[in-house]
Enzyme design. Structure first.
Site, PDB file in Angstrom:
ATOM      1  N   SER A 123       0.827  -1.192   0.000  1.00  0.00           N
ATOM      2  CA  SER A 123       0.000   0.000   0.000  1.00  0.00           C
ATOM      3  C   SER A 123       0.875   1.261   0.000  1.00  0.00           C
ATOM      4  O   SER A 123       1.747   1.405  -0.850  1.00  0.00           O
ATOM      5  CB  SER A 123      -0.956  -0.056   1.196  1.00  0.00           C
ATOM      6  OG  SER A 123      -1.944   0.932   1.114  1.00  0.00           O
ATOM      7  N   ASP A 172      -8.292  -3.931  -7.013  1.00  0.00           N
ATOM      8  CA  ASP A 172      -7.919  -3.277  -5.753  1.00  0.00           C
ATOM      9  C   ASP A 172      -8.638  -1.929  -5.631  1.00  0.00           C
ATOM     10  O   ASP A 172      -8.606  -1.110  -6.548  1.00  0.00           O
ATOM     11  CB  ASP A 172      -6.400  -3.069  -5.731  1.00  0.00           C
ATOM     12  CG  ASP A 172      -5.871  -2.644  -4.371  1.00  0.00           C
ATOM     13  OD1 ASP A 172      -6.550  -1.895  -3.650  1.00  0.00           O
ATOM     14  OD2 ASP A 172      -4.745  -3.044  -4.037  1.00  0.00           O
ATOM     15  N   HIS A 201      -6.677  -5.986  -1.046  1.00  0.00           N
ATOM     16  CA  HIS A 201      -5.605  -5.008  -0.909  1.00  0.00           C
ATOM     17  C   HIS A 201      -4.490  -5.645  -0.103  1.00  0.00           C
ATOM     18  O   HIS A 201      -4.654  -5.910   1.097  1.00  0.00           O
ATOM     19  CB  HIS A 201      -6.158  -3.761  -0.212  1.00  0.00           C
ATOM     20  CG  HIS A 201      -5.169  -2.649  -0.109  1.00  0.00           C
ATOM     21  ND1 HIS A 201      -4.621  -2.054  -1.209  1.00  0.00           N
ATOM     22  CD2 HIS A 201      -4.637  -2.026   0.966  1.00  0.00           C
ATOM     23  CE1 HIS A 201      -3.787  -1.102  -0.827  1.00  0.00           C
ATOM     24  NE2 HIS A 201      -3.772  -1.064   0.488  1.00  0.00           N
TER      25      HIS A 201
END
Length: 535
Positions: free
Chosen positions: A243, A468, A497
């Site tokens: 991320s 995502d 994710h």
């Protein structure tokens, strides 16, 4: 997001408790233009920071890390060890004020001959702590067992986070008790109230953490990461970022390409300067809506279990009814529309939450209100300052607001989000209020690093699912194009994710092969999705 923000109460600001020297032509007498002077000044500042980072890294390499058993209240059991790495608050002043960063490690599980160094991890945020990474060895995670034989697993709290000079923007008690207004505004008065809260939040950040704010940037976290590398005694860094951690990796690869050995980035923030950070958040809103619909389709396909409707539209109708009920009277007196979004947004994030969220929703529709209250109510005990959601929210805001220039015109925010909300209503306004403090941010906003390939950059492994929500797929493609020689593994028709921690042999084997042998496929790879949850 172990997204690009920490898991948090949505819109904490009221609605949810919720990054060549110029040469003059010979003989020229004209003074350089103001913009030329400014860019030269910026370069001079970067040069000072680069020198400061080198000084700090050299100092850390000599000092090393004094590893000890972790403090009892950190929740990190033996044989995990903890320690501290000292870094300058301001890299332009490497002998000035210093801050301490919390780090932890667990040694490789294989032999001394098998060991390949440390693998350093960042889970995202901004605002996420990486200290739990070594616990993947303690809990014997099968996915990471092969990598653990070769690497020490190392986590850290980035500057401002948790145990590393934590910052704050408001009292944690007030944060969890913040008003429960619906993030979606009905009137101009609603918008005005949110604008006031956002401005007050920005002011609170400055009042409580003003000394830290100008230095809460991705490039500084990247410099910190290089100092941690040096303190670990590693000539080159092995790095895993998920991320927002992928953006840290992208900037590290740009600023310190010759210091990298291997890097995996998983669920990628789009590193384009045009996206950091205002546009990235708008792009998120579109992707969240798509993944929300994926979840509704799955719920409908499992109507025999959940009884929430046999079509996406039927499930959406029940969601809208639930929101309307909570707006009229917060459920159990504590769950309003903002709390609902904070709870239900986990479904677009991670399909591992699909069954528990659908189960709670199903129970509510069947008359069990308490199940929803237990799941979605604010955690009023979440007030331990340096590891509270308030701290995570403060770091998220500080980094994104300081990293880049944001629009200051409310008309632009209003126009963009009103238009987006028409077709992508699930997260749009909640996300807007979350980020609005950046419109009135009290310290200078920086220009993001231009992410690109420099000499010495090794091959980077990029992993991304196509659906995502938090970091849309286009971000992985963008980084792939910017980092020459990188390889992209695409998990097609999946949307969780964070991909590398899931069971998907097509991905897991390639991650192991890269980490253990430095091998990548000759071309990019597309994998079929990991297993969809079955109720």
């Amino acid at each position: 997001m172990r997204d690009i923000r920490p898991k948090r109460r949505v819109a904490a600001l009221g609605s949810a408790g919720v990054l060549v020297t110029a040469t003059l032509i010979a003989g020229a007498v004209a003074a350089p233009s103001a913009s030329a002077s400014a860019s030269a000044g910026a370069r001079h500042g970067q040069d000072r920071e680069a020198r400061g980072a080198a000084i700090a890294a050299e100092r850390a390499a000599k000092a090393g890390i004094d590893w000890q058993d972790c403090p009892g209240d950190w929740g990190l059991e033996k044989p995990i060890q903890c320690g501290w790495v000292t870094v300058p608050l301001d890299y332009a002043k490497p002998y000035g004020k210093q801050i301490k960063l919390a780090v932890d490690r667990i040694g490789n599980t294989g032999t001394a001959q098998e060991r390949q160094g440390a693998l350093v991890y960042n889970p995202g945020g901004p605002g996420g702590s990486g200290l739990r990474f070594p616990r993947r060895v303690v809990t014997k995670s099968a996915v990471w067992a092969n990598a653990a034989k070769a690497y020490d697993f190392v986590g850290f709290d980035p500057r401002g986070v948790g145990h590393s000079a934590p910052i704050s923007c408001m009292d944690p008690q007030e944060f969890v008790k913040a008003p429960k207004a619906d993030p979606v505004p009905d009137t101009e008065a609603d918008k005005l109230a949110q604008r006031k809260l956002a401005r007050e939040y920005a002011e609170g950040c400055y009042e409580r953490s003003g000394e830290m704010l100008p230095h809460m940037t991705t490039p500084n976290t990247v410099r910190d990461l290089d100092v941690i590398r040096a303190a670990l005694g590693e000539k080159k860094l092995n790095y895993l970022g998920v991320s927002y951690g992928t953006y840290i990796g992208a900037v590290y690869g740009t600023m310190f390409p010759g210091h990298l050995r291997r890097m995996i980035v998983d669920s990628v923030v789009n590193p384009s300067r045009d996206k950091i950070w205002y546009q990235a958040n708008l792009d998120q809103d579109v992707a969240f809506e798509g993944r929300w619909k994926d979840w509704e389709d799955w719920v409908a396909a499992n109507d025999a279990t959940f009884h929430l409707g046999t079509t996406r539209d039927a499930v959406q109708d029940k969601w809208l009814q639930l929101r309307a009920t909570a707006k009229k009277n917060p459920i159990g007196g504590v769950v309003g529309p903002a709390e609902l979004i904070s709870f239900f947004q986990s479904a677009p994030y991670y399909d591992s939450t699909w069954i528990p969220i659908a189960t709670v929703f199903s129970k509510y529709v069947a008359g069990d209100t308490q199940a929803l209250v237990d799941a979605a109510a604010p955690d009023l005990t979440d007030t331990a300052g340096n590891i509270s959601s308030e701290n995570g929210n403060a770091v998220y805001t500080a980094v994104e607001c300081t990293d880049a220039k944001w629009p200051t015109s409310w008309k632009k925010w209003d126009r963009d989000n009103t238009e987006l909300n028409k077709n992508y209503p699930f997260m749009t306004w909640a996300n807007a209020w979350m980020n609005l403090p950046c419109a009135t941010w009290p310290v200078k906003q920086q220009t993001p690093v231009e992410v690109k390939t420099h000499k010495g950059l090794p091959q980077v492994l990029i992993v991304q699912s196509t659906r995502d929500a938090a970091t849309p797929y286009e971000g992985a493609v963008e980084l792939h194009n910017r980092f020459k020689g990188s390889r992209l593994i695409t998990e097609k028709d999946a949307g969780s994710h964070g991909v590398t921690g899931l069971v998907n042999p097509c991905i897991n084997q390639r991650v192991d092969d890269y980490l253990l042998n430095g091998k990548l496929d000759a071309a990019d790879v597309t994998c079929t999705p990991h297993a969809t949850p079955k109720p």
